[in-house]
Motif scaffolding. Structure first.
Motif, PDB file in Angstrom:
ATOM      1  N   ARG A 102       0.800  -1.304   0.094  1.00 38.58           N
ATOM      2  CA  ARG A 102      -0.071  -0.032   0.154  1.00 38.58           C
ATOM      3  C   ARG A 102       0.985   1.311  -0.311  1.00 38.58           C
ATOM      4  N   ASP A 103       1.918   1.380   0.354  1.00 38.72           N
ATOM      5  CA  ASP A 103       3.264   2.573   0.258  1.00 38.72           C
ATOM      6  C   ASP A 103       4.241   2.047  -0.766  1.00 38.72           C
ATOM      7  N   PRO A 104       3.805   2.436  -2.095  1.00 38.37           N
ATOM      8  CA  PRO A 104       4.841   2.046  -3.136  1.00 38.37           C
ATOM      9  C   PRO A 104       5.872   2.616  -2.854  1.00 38.37           C
ATOM     10  N   PHE A 131      -8.468  -6.431  -1.199  1.00 41.84           N
ATOM     11  CA  PHE A 131      -8.534  -6.204   0.796  1.00 41.84           C
ATOM     12  C   PHE A 131      -7.664  -4.920   1.094  1.00 41.84           C
ATOM     13  N   VAL A 132      -7.841  -4.177   0.153  1.00 44.29           N
ATOM     14  CA  VAL A 132      -7.163  -2.781   0.128  1.00 44.29           C
ATOM     15  C   VAL A 132      -8.643  -1.768  -0.091  1.00 44.29           C
ATOM     16  N   ARG A 142      -7.188   4.189  -1.103  1.00 53.46           N
ATOM     17  CA  ARG A 142      -6.864   5.106  -2.112  1.00 53.46           C
ATOM     18  C   ARG A 142      -6.128   3.993  -3.362  1.00 53.46           C
ATOM     19  N   PRO A 143      -6.906   2.388  -3.837  1.00 52.93           N
ATOM     20  CA  PRO A 143      -6.428   1.493  -4.698  1.00 52.93           C
ATOM     21  C   PRO A 143      -5.941   1.823  -5.926  1.00 52.93           C
ATOM     22  N   ALA A 144      -6.299   2.758  -6.564  1.00 53.36           N
ATOM     23  CA  ALA A 144      -6.352   3.619  -8.158  1.00 53.36           C
ATOM     24  C   ALA A 144      -4.768   3.565  -7.663  1.00 53.36           C
ATOM     25  N   ASP A 145      -4.524   4.932  -6.443  1.00 49.79           N
ATOM     26  CA  ASP A 145      -3.314   5.707  -7.107  1.00 49.79           C
ATOM     27  C   ASP A 145      -2.367   4.685  -5.818  1.00 49.79           C
ATOM     28  N   ILE A 146      -2.531   3.589  -5.290  1.00 49.48           N
ATOM     29  CA  ILE A 146      -1.581   2.277  -5.254  1.00 49.48           C
ATOM     30  C   ILE A 146      -0.969   2.478  -6.601  1.00 49.48           C
TER      31      ILE A 146
END
Length: 269
Positions: free
Chosen positions: A133-135, A164-165, A170-174
């Motif tokens: 979740r933290d690219p 699971f996010v 903001r999964p799209a941002d991930i």
């Protein structure tokens, strides 16, 4: 129970882990009693879950094989779980490719420790403890930087993890964060739980079990999955049921009504 030598002493093996439950569904041996008990609870109300997990793993195999055919030699498997039962390095080895590099990333200490034990003698692989979740944090890891050459195309694998996010993270941002690190010709491989119809009673029961678990599940429609990929270019056939992404005839499609996941591969131009 006896604690395996590779299991960190501060990890509660009586608490089920998503990664190990998934391994159980796949028929693997890298799981504990708590994982099997949770998995059996889910299977008791929705027996199709195991077949769906295998279908998802088959999609991973087809996508990795296709990208390897296109010349991709670097794979960053995010939220990888335990790399057994047909995972990325095995697919590449089966294709006769000996110059690929695979980095497995997971935040579960048991999955990381076990992965390191499994892959200790496997060339071209590495295991990193990190939260997908933290690219920025994952990509900055020294081992990632040492193994992956970001001046060449990379395949970012987000297989069966973004459900699971939650939306607030903001999964799209991930997805965009990883894609931004890749040069043109890099790809994102994504599969996700969800469907475009109401849940059946059995599916609702299984869904609620996951909603109450330590790692709640979020279902998303095909349109919502497509939105996660932003402006990346979808490879044909686009966002489809997981078993329908470039099927190769060596697996049985799920029974009618049991296709409750979607998948896609997208390219950065």
């Amino acid at each position: 129970m006896d604690r395996p030598s590779w299991a960190p002493v501060d990890v509660d093996l009586d608490r089920p882990s998503v990664a190990r439950v998934y391994d159980y569904y796949l028929g693997g041996s890298h799981n504990f009693a708590a994982d099997r008990a949770f998995g059996e609870q889910v299977l008791s109300v929705m027996p199709a879950v195991a077949a769906l997990a295998r279908s998802n793993r088959a999609f991973l195999r087809r996508a990795v094989r296709e990208l390897a055919r296109q010349g991709i030699r670097q794979f960053l498997d995010l939220g990888s779980g335990i790399p057994t039962v047909g995972n990325v390095h095995e697919v590449i080895a089966d294709a006769g490719i000996d110059d690929a590099r695979v980095v497995y990333v997971d935040h579960d200490p048991v999955a990381v420790a076990h992965s390191r034990a499994i892959l200790a003698d496997t060339p071209g692989t590495a295991v990193v403890a990190g939260d997908l979740r933290d690219p920025a944090e994952v990509l900055a890891q020294p081992l990632v930087q040492d193994v992956v050459d970001f001046s060449r195309p990379v395949a970012f694998l987000l297989v069966a993890v973004l459900h699971f996010v939650p939306d607030e993270l903001r999964p799209a941002d991930i997805v965009a964060g990883y894609a931004a690190a890749g040069v043109p010709g890099s790809h994102v491989v994504l599969s996700h739980a969800g469907l475009d119809r109401p849940l059946t009673p059995a599916e609702e029961d299984a869904y609620q079990m996951y909603r109450k678990s330590p790692t709640p599940l979020i279902l998303r429609s095909k349109d919502e999955v497509a939105a996660l990929l932003g402006d990346l270019t979808l490879l044909e056939p686009g966002v489809v049921a997981t078993h329908a992404w470039r099927p190769d005839g060596d697996e049985e499609p799920p029974a009618e009504g049991n296709a409750i996941g979607s998948a896609a591969v997208a390219r950065k131009d």
